[in-house]
Motif scaffolding. Structure first.
Motif: not given
Length: 525
Positions: A348-353, A371-372, A385-388
């Motif tokens: 995701d947009n925070e690097g979580q696989l 998200d984080l 699930n951190g998305k922009r």
């Protein structure tokens, strides 16, 4: 379409150099205060080629890229974004951000977030498609690149290929529409057929102290509609994570555009009421997305806007044993398609696989998607699930691909269970109330079922438009009677293209899917 073997697009050399600059930025942001701070750098580029074919033909080609630098201190996230991507500017931005955060946080109040090392990450199995692309001997600076198998290199796809295909497909639909009108003069004729073909390639790079990741995500889309002058329509949407091999125009799409709107022009109107309904995969997915998709987003929990947090805490059952919903960013193949949907990605947009998460298990809610920030605030597991919407927009907890799990019946067996009811296979959007626990999902039309068989009779909405399925989430999920089975080895049902807005904006891709589902009783009108 190229018949060459499927290949994974490589990361361009210029971005390998940028990746090293981003590593330097992270060092600037954290150096000397690694115990206090956590930083990452994120690069995104979206390159979009699109064609819209109607009575006139329009095209667009856009490219947008930028970098987000984030520094977290004392549980507060600080960010700066820029589209000036030269190394000097990026390092200057990092230096300036560090100076500001130092001034605001001279001492440590909250412990810093510590990202997982590769060794820690791999203690929990990753999906096969991620594992297959990991190099050996992983270190924090190992460049790990992910991409799906594609029939073409997306960088080699030209706009003229989309134009030629759009013109050809539209003409095929118009030709068939004329043939149908000649055969059935009581039908209203097709007024227009409109098609949109698009290839959007999103390239992202993520760097923090533990990982250095990149991914290329080409998403191809063929969407369109045929219309009568009175507004009856037949709509199509196909494509997914890959290139033009995923947007082949077949007999099903052709009939939906050219024949269905004309059939609907003479269809009866549905009398509002409660009915037994079988929903097709896309409509099942919209219900999943709206039912306990949005309510299971961590930031919605965190802000007190979701009924799900209280329901989970009390152990309240919200559906029957058939009610299971999965959110899965790591969807790279499914029933009927050897490719992912448009909500798929590797991180995701925070690097979580990416890993799949069951968000509703046989009627019982799990912890939310996160998200984080929401994971830390709620003290629940972190998910991808951190998305922009883009690098220009804020990050939120968002759905990826949301679907109901499959059952054990065939479609014929489901239909045979219905003495009187309807089949709904033409999705037309949806909406939810995450705090009140209700939803609505639209379908273009119903096909009648009588005595366990399809009659071929079509019905439209009471006002002459589409039909809305509207109910309490709890009643709806308690009314699942049976679901169709799938043959996919991972038990992933058909998952179709979708999109999602949050707070009436912040648009992101979000696949929706599921099996065919038999609902005992649904309010329809």
């Amino acid at each position: 379409m190229s018949q060459t073997p499927l290949t994974r697009p490589p990361l361009p050399a210029a971005l390998s150099a940028l990746q090293k600059t981003l590593q330097q930025c992270v060092q600037v942001l954290e150096q000397g205060r690694e115990a206090d701070f956590y930083a990452f750098a994120w690069y995104e580029e979206k390159f979009t080629q699109a064609v819209e074919a109607k009575q006139t033909l329009t095209t667009s080609v856009t490219r947008d890229s930028g970098v987000v630098l984030r520094l977290m201190a004392n549980a507060v996230q600080y960010e700066v974004a820029t589209n000036a991507l030269d190394a000097d500017n990026l390092l200057a931005k990092a230096t300036d951000l560090r100076r500001k955060v130092d001034a605001l946080n001279p001492s440590t109040i909250a412990s810093a977030y510590v990202p997982l090392t590769w060794q820690q990450e791999l203690l929990t199995p990753l999906p096969d498609d991620l594992m297959a692309q990991l190099p050996a001997d992983l270190t924090p600076t190992t460049a790990v690149h992910f991409a799906p198998l594609c029939g073409q290199d997306p960088a080699q796809v030209e706009l003229k290929q989309l134009i030629e295909r759009a013109k050809d497909y539209r003409q095929q639909a118009l030709t068939l529409a004329g043939q149908v009108q000649a055969e059935q003069s009581d039908y209203q004729p097709i007024a227009d057929v409109r098609l949109m073909l698009r290839l959007r390639t999103t390239t992202t790079v993520f760097v923090d102290r533990s990982k250095s990741l990149s991914q290329i995500l080409p998403v191809s889309v063929l969407a369109g509609a045929g219309f009568t002058a009175a507004g009856q329509s037949g709509r199509i949407a196909l494509g997914g994570l890959g290139t033009l091999e995923l947007i082949q125009f077949g007999a099903t799409e052709l009939n939906t555009l050219a024949r269905t709107p004309q059939q609907l022009s003479v269809a009866e109107r549905l009398r509002p009421g409660r009915y037994t309904v079988i929903t097709g995969p896309a409509l099942s997915g919209i219900i999943a997305h709206e039912a306990f998709g949005h309510t299971q987003e961590g930031d919605t929990w965190m802000k007190g806007r979701s009924i799900a947090r209280t329901l989970r805490a009390s152990g309240t059952r919200v559906g029957n044993d058939q009610a299971s919903i999965v959110n899965n960013p790591a969807l790279f193949s499914m029933e009927g398609q050897a490719a992912g949907s448009n909500g798929s990605y590797y991180f995701d947009n925070e690097g979580q696989l990416a890993r799949a998460q069951t968000i509703l298990d046989r009627g019982l809610l799990s912890t939310p998607m996160t998200d984080l920030t929401s994971a830390l605030k709620l003290a629940v597991p972190r998910t991808a699930n951190g998305k922009r919407e883009s690098w220009r927009r804020p990050l939120m907890t968002r759905q990826t691909n949301t679907y109901f799990t499959p059952g054990d019946k065939s479609l014929d067996e489901l239909i045979a269970l219905v003495p009187e009811g309807y089949l709904a296979v033409a999705p037309n959007g949806g909406m939810e109330d995450p705090k009140g626990g209700s939803l609505t999902a639209g379908t273009g039309y119903f096909e009648e079922i009588r005595a366990g068989k399809l009659t071929g009779k079509l019905l439209i909405g009471p006002s002459g438009g589409h039909i809305e399925l509207t109910d309490s989430v709890f009643d709806m999920l308690d009314n699942i009677q049976a679901k169709t089975d799938v043959q996919h080895p991972g038990r992933v049902p058909p998952t179709q293209l979708g999109g999602c807005g949050k707070y009436h904006k912040e648009l992101v891709d979000a696949g929706v899917g599921g099996p065919y589902i038999l609902w005992r009783s649904v309010a329809c009108g």
